[in-house]
Design a protein around this motif. Structure first.
Motif, short mmCIF file in Angstrom:
data_model
loop_
_atom_site.label_atom_id
_atom_site.label_comp_id
_atom_site.label_asym_id
_atom_site.label_seq_id
_atom_site.Cartn_x
_atom_site.Cartn_y
_atom_site.Cartn_z
N ARG A 67 -0.26 -43.02 -14.39
CA ARG A 67 1.06 -42.84 -15.02
C ARG A 67 1.82 -41.66 -14.45
N GLY A 68 1.13 -40.72 -13.86
CA GLY A 68 1.80 -39.54 -13.35
C GLY A 68 2.49 -39.75 -12.02
N ARG A 69 1.84 -40.54 -11.12
CA ARG A 69 2.36 -40.69 -9.77
C ARG A 69 2.79 -42.11 -9.42
N GLU A 93 11.75 -47.12 -1.51
CA GLU A 93 11.84 -45.82 -2.18
C GLU A 93 11.92 -45.96 -3.69
N ALA A 94 12.34 -47.14 -4.18
CA ALA A 94 12.45 -47.35 -5.63
C ALA A 94 11.08 -47.37 -6.31
N LEU A 95 10.04 -47.60 -5.52
CA LEU A 95 8.69 -47.63 -6.09
C LEU A 95 8.32 -46.31 -6.75
N SER A 96 8.81 -45.20 -6.19
CA SER A 96 8.44 -43.89 -6.72
C SER A 96 8.93 -43.69 -8.14
N ASN A 97 9.91 -44.47 -8.57
CA ASN A 97 10.46 -44.33 -9.93
C ASN A 97 9.77 -45.24 -10.93
N ILE A 98 8.84 -46.08 -10.46
CA ILE A 98 8.15 -47.02 -11.35
C ILE A 98 6.81 -46.41 -11.74
N ARG A 103 5.67 -51.86 -16.41
CA ARG A 103 6.35 -52.28 -15.18
C ARG A 103 5.40 -52.25 -14.00
N ALA A 104 4.57 -51.20 -13.91
CA ALA A 104 3.66 -51.06 -12.78
C ALA A 104 2.63 -52.19 -12.76
N LEU A 105 2.02 -52.47 -13.91
CA LEU A 105 1.01 -53.54 -13.96
C LEU A 105 1.64 -54.90 -13.72
N GLU A 106 2.88 -55.07 -14.15
CA GLU A 106 3.59 -56.32 -13.89
C GLU A 106 3.74 -56.54 -12.38
N LEU A 107 4.11 -55.50 -11.64
CA LEU A 107 4.25 -55.62 -10.19
C LEU A 107 2.90 -55.92 -9.53
N ILE A 108 1.86 -55.17 -9.94
CA ILE A 108 0.54 -55.41 -9.35
C ILE A 108 0.07 -56.82 -9.65
N ASP A 109 0.32 -57.28 -10.88
CA ASP A 109 -0.10 -58.63 -11.27
C ASP A 109 0.60 -59.69 -10.42
N ARG A 110 1.89 -59.52 -10.19
CA ARG A 110 2.64 -60.48 -9.37
C ARG A 110 2.17 -60.45 -7.92
N TYR A 111 1.83 -59.28 -7.44
CA TYR A 111 1.33 -59.17 -6.07
C TYR A 111 -0.02 -59.89 -5.92
N LEU A 112 -0.90 -59.73 -6.93
CA LEU A 112 -2.18 -60.43 -6.89
C LEU A 112 -1.98 -61.94 -6.98
N ASP A 136 -6.40 -44.92 -12.14
CA ASP A 136 -6.88 -43.62 -12.63
C ASP A 136 -6.39 -43.38 -14.04
N PHE A 137 -7.15 -42.59 -14.80
CA PHE A 137 -6.76 -42.25 -16.17
C PHE A 137 -6.39 -43.53 -16.94
N ALA A 138 -7.32 -44.47 -16.92
CA ALA A 138 -7.05 -45.78 -17.52
C ALA A 138 -6.80 -45.70 -19.03
N GLU A 139 -7.24 -44.61 -19.66
CA GLU A 139 -7.03 -44.47 -21.11
C GLU A 139 -5.55 -44.35 -21.46
N PHE A 140 -4.71 -44.01 -20.48
CA PHE A 140 -3.27 -43.93 -20.73
C PHE A 140 -2.55 -45.25 -20.41
N VAL A 141 -3.32 -46.21 -19.92
CA VAL A 141 -2.76 -47.52 -19.59
C VAL A 141 -3.16 -48.56 -20.63
N VAL A 142 -4.44 -48.56 -21.00
CA VAL A 142 -4.93 -49.46 -22.06
C VAL A 142 -5.69 -48.61 -23.07
N PRO A 143 -4.98 -47.83 -23.88
CA PRO A 143 -5.63 -46.87 -24.78
C PRO A 143 -6.37 -47.54 -25.92
N GLN A 144 -7.27 -46.78 -26.52
CA GLN A 144 -8.04 -47.25 -27.67
C GLN A 144 -7.10 -47.55 -28.83
N GLY A 145 -7.40 -48.60 -29.57
CA GLY A 145 -6.59 -48.95 -30.73
C GLY A 145 -6.34 -50.45 -30.79
N ASN A 146 -5.84 -50.87 -31.94
CA ASN A 146 -5.50 -52.28 -32.13
C ASN A 146 -4.33 -52.64 -31.23
#
Length: 576
Positions: A67-69, A93-98, A103-112, A136-146
């Motif tokens: 999420r940071g970079r 260059e627009a990638l650096s703003n995503i 949004r990021a996982l959506e792009l990776i998913d479409r690429y796959l 990296d730091f996957a807990e900030f992407v799919v955090p614990q919780g319902n």
């Protein structure tokens, strides 16, 4: 790939090559460096770098996201950038703003998905493109919780991650996804419990790993280490176990810079400080100036503990218990007994601190971290005081959202692992063993139950007075001991209070002072024992019930019939 792989890396390779799984969660010691034999020579790499350069060295595309970079194409940047421009109509260059996960996982998913659609063409051209996704730091992407309560974006993230693990087309392709997190309990439960996702723990380095690391340091950056160390490198490696490689290097560099030498005294102090810092106050080393010689009475308990100490030193682990349960009314010296044992053990003794946390999943992550450190230390005694409060319950109430039950389950699983026999020795202490779950204190977890009792005779009281005075450095000689009042039975805490009061009177008195013996006699006449007699009797009797060996019991308790004991406990229960 060159050189031997760590165990977790070997398992990862075997599982992926066999087609068993295409998604991995790496957790545990993730912020450490990993040794690697590269074409340019041996090196130490961070975990993501190790994945990139060693595990996925033959891959065409490596995407790394946090999420940071945002998203970075570590390899295959040309293909990724061209696809992004075509799919989004935006420049690379627009990638650096995503950076937001949705949004990021959506792009990776479409690429796959695009890659999967091109599989047939790629196969006809001579092979499939190999793609690795590292989060990296996957807990900030799919955090614990319902997932439903986390909101639409996080729910979508969970679905995408699950899809990468569960999709048979991905499993058949050379596509792998890796989630990196320090604690499993920080991740969403649906992701962690997914049967198509493999969880691999990165352990702290053991003695052999640390020795290999030290040899690399000597070769690359610390050639002076053998000369400036008071102990052999093999001993140094053993003394550094329990630390990460990064922490070990930091400590050694600091010592060489400030002290100019690594001494045995420095090693002991440094290891304690570094481990307590790494576990963020969850554990504390118990360093005691006392030995069992300072403990008054409890002769059977002291004999047993000293016999087990001999077995530990001889390495006869199969003859050692998995753990001990120390029970008895308040003031009988349960904590002091273990403090004194720690003073003559010769191996680390660690105390569980408050590992509970108000944040969801944080308590479980704290326990994971504690267990990792315990395993790395090699041989250790773990002391849990007030265990009835710390150990959790099998059936949690509604008020803690199941936390108590999860704590109980994690402790029970760890304590029953027979591979730890003699290496991780658990010691629970409580005045209310009846509040501990039966399964937790059973044989195979806490094998030996040692009850402690207040002095039962005047002779035992006299011995206790002398022992507590010695601990307090109270100027008490045998000639200062008065005749004890009939029927006065005090616990160690009450005796300590009496001695402090007597010493206070003695120090405040004007010259010529009344003798210490007279002051102590008057103080003992005035003392009022605890009025909670029924509660104290209840604690005594549940301690008797827990006892696993008659040698620990005073004679009059040995003669208690089981039905008589249970009847009296039931009579007293309403006063508790």
């Amino acid at each position: 790939m060159k050189g031997p792989l760590p165990n977790w890396a070997n398992e990862m390779c075997d599982l992926f090559r066999s087609g068993s799984t295409a998604q991995f969660i790496l957790h545990g010691n993730i912020f450490d460096v990993v040794p690697a034999e590269l074409s340019r020579g041996p090196n130490m790499l961070s975990l993501p770098e190790y994945l990139q350069e060693v595990m996925f060295d033959s891959y065409d595309v490596i995407l790394r996201y946090d999420r940071g970079r945002g998203i970075r194409a570590i390899r295959g940047e040309k293909d990724w950038s061209e696809w992004f421009e075509q799919a989004s109509g935006l420049g690379a260059e627009a990638l650096s703003n995503i950076r937001e996960p949705g949004r990021a996982l959506e792009l990776i998913d479409r690429y796959l998905l695009r890659t999967l659609n091109l599989q047939t063409i790629q196969a006809a051209e001579g092979g499939q493109r190999k793609i690795a996704v590292i989060i990296d730091f996957a807990e900030f992407v799919v955090p614990q919780g319902n997932a439903l309560q986390l909101g639409g974006e996080f729910s979508a993230n969970v679905v995408k991650i699950l899809g990468w693990a569960n999709d048979p087309a991905i499993l058949r392709s050379n596509i792998v996804s890796v989630l990196i997190t320090e604690g499993l309990h920080d991740l969403n439960e649906l992701v962690v419990e997914n049967p198509h996702c493999t969880k691999l723990k990165i352990p702290l380095p053991d003695e052999a790993d640390m020795l290999h690391y030290l040899q690399m340091l000597i070769q690359k950056s610390m050639p002076e280490l053998p000369v400036k160390c008071d102990v052999p490198i093999e001993t140094l490696a053993r003394r550094l176990t329990g630390l990460s490689r990064v922490s070990a290097q930091t400590a050694l560099s600091l010592a060489l810079k400030k002290e100019g030498k690594i001494t045995t005294e420095w090693l002991s102090k440094m290891k304690k400080t570094m481990i307590e810092r790494e576990c963020q106050g969850l554990l504390e080393f118990l360093e005691s100036p006392y030995t069992l010689d300072h403990v008054a009475g409890h002769e059977a308990a002291k004999t047993w503990l000293r016999e087990d100490t001999k077995l530990m030193r001889k390495g006869v682990f199969h003859a050692l218990p998995m753990g001990y349960l120390i029970v008895g009314r308040i003031g009988t010296g349960k904590t002091f007994l273990i403090q004194s044992w720690a003073g003559e053990l010769g191996i680390p003794c660690l105390v569980f601190k408050n590992f509970r946390d108000r944040w969801v999943g944080a308590t479980e992550s704290n326990l994971e971290k504690i267990f990792s450190i315990l395993h790395a230390l090699g041989q250790v005694v773990v002391f849990v005081d007030e265990a009835d409060q710390a150990a959790g319950k099998r059936e949690s109430g509604d008020g803690d959202s199941g936390l108590s039950g999860r704590i109980y389950a994690m402790l029970a699983k760890e304590m029953s692992d027979t591979r730890n026999r003699g290496r991780i020795v658990w010691v629970f202490a409580t005045s209310r063993p009846d509040l501990l779950e039966v399964d937790l204190k059973r044989q195979g977890r806490l094998d030996i139950h040692i009850p402690l009792f207040a002095p039962q005779t005047k002779e035992e009281m006299t011995t206790l007075l002398q022992a507590v005075a010695k601990k307090l450095r109270f100027p008490l000689t045998k000639q200062d001991l008065p005749d004890l009042p009939d029927g006065l039975l005090l616990g160690g805490n009450e005796v300590e209070g009496v001695l402090v009061r007597a010493l206070r009177i003695y120090e405040l008195a004007a010259e010529p002072r009344t003798s210490l013996k007279e002051i102590l006699a008057e103080t003992l006449q005035q003392v009022r024992p605890s009025a909670h007699t029924r509660k104290l009797e209840y604690m005594d009797l549940v301690a008797v019930r827990e006892c696993t060996d008659d040698r620990f019991l005073p004679i009059h308790f040995q003669n208690y019939r089981p039905e008589q004991l249970e009847q009296r406990i039931e009579e007293l229960r309403r006063f508790i």
